[in-house]
Design a protein around this motif. Structure first.
Motif, PDB file in Angstrom:
ATOM      1  N   CYS A 148       0.802  -1.228   0.000  1.00 41.62           N
ATOM      2  CA  CYS A 148       0.000   0.000   0.000  1.00 41.62           C
ATOM      3  C   CYS A 148       0.836   1.281   0.000  1.00 41.62           C
ATOM      4  N   GLY A 149       2.130   1.187   0.298  1.00 42.44           N
ATOM      5  CA  GLY A 149       2.993   2.358   0.307  1.00 42.44           C
ATOM      6  C   GLY A 149       2.966   3.162   1.592  1.00 42.44           C
ATOM      7  N   ASN A 150       2.209   2.703   2.577  1.00 47.14           N
ATOM      8  CA  ASN A 150       2.157   3.381   3.877  1.00 47.14           C
ATOM      9  C   ASN A 150       3.333   2.921   4.742  1.00 47.14           C
ATOM     10  N   PRO A 151       3.652   3.678   5.788  1.00 49.24           N
ATOM     11  CA  PRO A 151       4.726   3.247   6.684  1.00 49.24           C
ATOM     12  C   PRO A 151       4.382   1.932   7.384  1.00 49.24           C
ATOM     13  N   ILE A 152       5.385   1.072   7.531  1.00 45.59           N
ATOM     14  CA  ILE A 152       5.201  -0.220   8.197  1.00 45.59           C
ATOM     15  C   ILE A 152       5.111  -0.028   9.705  1.00 45.59           C
ATOM     16  N   GLY A 153       5.923   0.847  10.216  1.00 48.89           N
ATOM     17  CA  GLY A 153       5.949   1.079  11.656  1.00 48.89           C
ATOM     18  C   GLY A 153       7.288   0.666  12.228  1.00 48.89           C
ATOM     19  N   LYS A 154       7.891   1.578  12.949  1.00 49.73           N
ATOM     20  CA  LYS A 154       9.217   1.349  13.498  1.00 49.73           C
ATOM     21  C   LYS A 154       9.222   0.174  14.481  1.00 49.73           C
ATOM     22  N   MET A 155       8.213   0.079  15.321  1.00 45.47           N
ATOM     23  CA  MET A 155       8.177  -0.993  16.317  1.00 45.47           C
ATOM     24  C   MET A 155       8.058  -2.365  15.642  1.00 45.47           C
ATOM     25  N   ARG A 156       7.267  -2.464  14.592  1.00 48.70           N
ATOM     26  CA  ARG A 156       7.143  -3.727  13.854  1.00 48.70           C
ATOM     27  C   ARG A 156       8.483  -4.091  13.222  1.00 48.70           C
ATOM     28  N   LEU A 157       9.163  -3.106  12.657  1.00 47.98           N
ATOM     29  CA  LEU A 157      10.452  -3.369  12.019  1.00 47.98           C
ATOM     30  C   LEU A 157      11.527  -3.742  13.031  1.00 47.98           C
ATOM     31  N   MET A 158      11.456  -3.166  14.205  1.00 44.04           N
ATOM     32  CA  MET A 158      12.444  -3.527  15.223  1.00 44.04           C
ATOM     33  C   MET A 158      12.189  -4.952  15.721  1.00 44.04           C
ATOM     34  N   ALA A 159      10.922  -5.362  15.765  1.00 47.42           N
ATOM     35  CA  ALA A 159      10.584  -6.721  16.186  1.00 47.42           C
ATOM     36  C   ALA A 159      10.860  -7.730  15.067  1.00 47.42           C
ATOM     37  N   PHE A 160      10.587  -7.341  13.818  1.00 49.82           N
ATOM     38  CA  PHE A 160      10.777  -8.214  12.660  1.00 49.82           C
ATOM     39  C   PHE A 160      11.411  -7.387  11.547  1.00 49.82           C
ATOM     40  N   PRO A 161      12.738  -7.275  11.540  1.00 50.02           N
ATOM     41  CA  PRO A 161      13.421  -6.364  10.618  1.00 50.02           C
ATOM     42  C   PRO A 161      13.252  -6.691   9.131  1.00 50.02           C
ATOM     43  N   ARG A 162      12.823  -7.898   8.797  1.00 49.05           N
ATOM     44  CA  ARG A 162      12.661  -8.274   7.392  1.00 49.05           C
ATOM     45  C   ARG A 162      11.266  -7.972   6.857  1.00 49.05           C
ATOM     46  N   ALA A 163      10.427  -7.337   7.658  1.00 49.60           N
ATOM     47  CA  ALA A 163       9.047  -7.060   7.253  1.00 49.60           C
ATOM     48  C   ALA A 163       9.021  -6.152   6.022  1.00 49.60           C
ATOM     49  N   THR A 164       8.159  -6.509   5.077  1.00 48.20           N
ATOM     50  CA  THR A 164       7.990  -5.687   3.882  1.00 48.20           C
ATOM     51  C   THR A 164       6.562  -5.179   3.749  1.00 48.20           C
ATOM     52  N   LEU A 165       5.687  -5.634   4.639  1.00 46.39           N
ATOM     53  CA  LEU A 165       4.279  -5.230   4.602  1.00 46.39           C
ATOM     54  C   LEU A 165       3.872  -4.645   5.945  1.00 46.39           C
ATOM     55  N   CYS A 166       2.974  -3.655   5.903  1.00 46.19           N
ATOM     56  CA  CYS A 166       2.428  -3.121   7.146  1.00 46.19           C
ATOM     57  C   CYS A 166       1.516  -4.182   7.753  1.00 46.19           C
ATOM     58  N   LEU A 167       1.124  -3.974   8.977  1.00 47.31           N
ATOM     59  CA  LEU A 167       0.350  -4.982   9.692  1.00 47.31           C
ATOM     60  C   LEU A 167      -0.975  -5.299   8.994  1.00 47.31           C
ATOM     61  N   SER A 168      -1.686  -4.275   8.525  1.00 47.66           N
ATOM     62  CA  SER A 168      -2.991  -4.527   7.889  1.00 47.66           C
ATOM     63  C   SER A 168      -2.831  -5.283   6.574  1.00 47.66           C
ATOM     64  N   CYS A 169      -1.813  -4.967   5.778  1.00 46.35           N
ATOM     65  CA  CYS A 169      -1.586  -5.687   4.521  1.00 46.35           C
ATOM     66  C   CYS A 169      -1.150  -7.132   4.795  1.00 46.35           C
ATOM     67  N   LYS A 170      -0.342  -7.320   5.825  1.00 43.51           N
ATOM     68  CA  LYS A 170       0.094  -8.678   6.179  1.00 43.51           C
ATOM     69  C   LYS A 170      -1.098  -9.516   6.641  1.00 43.51           C
ATOM     70  N   GLN A 171      -1.975  -8.932   7.444  1.00 46.09           N
ATOM     71  CA  GLN A 171      -3.168  -9.647   7.900  1.00 46.09           C
ATOM     72  C   GLN A 171      -4.055 -10.006   6.707  1.00 46.09           C
ATOM     73  N   ARG A 172      -4.218  -9.068   5.784  1.00 48.71           N
ATOM     74  CA  ARG A 172      -5.030  -9.312   4.600  1.00 48.71           C
ATOM     75  C   ARG A 172      -4.409 -10.446   3.765  1.00 48.71           C
ATOM     76  N   GLU A 173      -3.094 -10.447   3.642  1.00 49.48           N
ATOM     77  CA  GLU A 173      -2.397 -11.485   2.875  1.00 49.48           C
ATOM     78  C   GLU A 173      -2.582 -12.855   3.517  1.00 49.48           C
ATOM     79  N   GLU A 174      -2.515 -12.924   4.837  1.00 46.95           N
ATOM     80  CA  GLU A 174      -2.629 -14.208   5.526  1.00 46.95           C
ATOM     81  C   GLU A 174      -4.056 -14.746   5.514  1.00 46.95           C
ATOM     82  N   ARG A 175      -5.044 -13.902   5.354  1.00 50.95           N
ATOM     83  CA  ARG A 175      -6.434 -14.360   5.275  1.00 50.95           C
ATOM     84  C   ARG A 175      -6.734 -15.057   3.968  1.00 50.95           C
ATOM     85  N   ARG A 176      -5.931 -14.793   2.950  1.00 49.91           N
ATOM     86  CA  ARG A 176      -6.188 -15.372   1.620  1.00 49.91           C
ATOM     87  C   ARG A 176      -5.859 -16.822   1.567  1.00 49.91           C
TER      88      ARG A 176
END
Length: 176
Positions: A148-176
Motif C-alpha cells: 500500500c505504500g504506507n509506513p510499516i511502523g518502526k516498532m514492527r520493524l524492530m521486532a521483525f526487521p525483514r518485514a515488507t508489509l504493514c500490519l494490515s496488509c500482512k493480515q489481509r495477505e494471511e487471510r487469503r
C-alpha cells in the motif's frame, strides 16, 4: 524563388532542431537518474527512513542495531546454508547406492533428503529476505509497505526487521 526555398530549408531543419532538444531531454533524464544511483549506494540516514504517524524518527543507534542484527543473521544463514548444502550433496550422492538397503532404509533416506531440501530452501528464502531488507535500508525504502505504500511502523520493524508489509496488509495477505 530564394524566399520559397528558404522556408523549405527551414522545414527540413525543423526536425533537426527538435532532435537536439530530444537529446537534451534524454541527457536531462539521464542526469536525473545518475544521482539516484549514487543515492542508492549510500546508506540511508536514519531521519530519512519512514515512520508511522506518532512514532519518533529512527535514531542512528536504532538503525545500527537493526543493521547489526540483519548482518549477523545473514552471516549465520550463509554458514548454515553452506553446511546444509554439503550435507544435502552427500545425501544425493548416497541416494543411488541401494545395495543392501531394504525398502524401510530407502524410505528413511528419501524422507531425510526431502527434509534437508526443505531446510535448505527455507534458509535460502530467509537469506534472500535478509539481503532484501539490507538493500531497502541502503536505498531508503526501508519501512515502506510494498503493498500500500504506507509506513510499516518502526516498532514492527524492530521486532521483525525483514518485514515488507504493514500490519494490515500482512493480515489481509494471511487471510487469503
Amino acid at each position: 524563388m530564394a524566399k520559397t526555398a528558404a522556408p523549405a530549408t527551414k522545414k527540413v531543419e525543423a526536425p533537426v532542431t527538435q532532435a537536439p532538444a530530444q537529446k537534451t531531454a534524454a541527457k536531462t533524464a539521464t542526469a536525473k537518474k545518475a544521482p539516484a544511483r549514487k543515492a542508492a549506494t549510500k546508506k540511508a540516514a536514519p531521519a530519512a527512513l519512514v515512520v508511522k504517524e506518532g512514532e519518533e524518527k529512527w535514531t542512528k543507534a536504532e538503525l545500527d542495531e537493526v543493521l547489526t542484527d540483519l548482518n549477523e543473521h545473514a552471516a549465520r544463514l550463509r554458514t548454515e546454508l553452506h553446511d546444509q548444502e554439503e550435507e544435502l550433496a552427500g545425501l544425493m550422492r548416497d541416494a543411488g547406492d541401494g545395495a543392501g538397503h531394504d525398502q524401510a532404509d530407502m524410505g528413511a533416506t528419501s524422507f531425510e533428503r526431502d527434509h534437508e531440501l526443505t531446510v535448505v530452501n527455507n534458509a535460502r528464502d530467509m537469506l534472500a529476505q535478509t539481503e532484501r531488507a539490507l538493500a531497502r535500508i541502503d536505498d531508503g525504502t526501508y519501512g515502506v509497505c510494498e503493498s500500500c505504500g504506507n509506513p510499516i511502523g518502526k516498532m514492527r520493524l524492530m521486532a521483525f526487521p525483514r518485514a515488507t508489509l504493514c500490519l494490515s496488509c500482512k493480515q489481509r495477505e494471511e487471510r487469503r
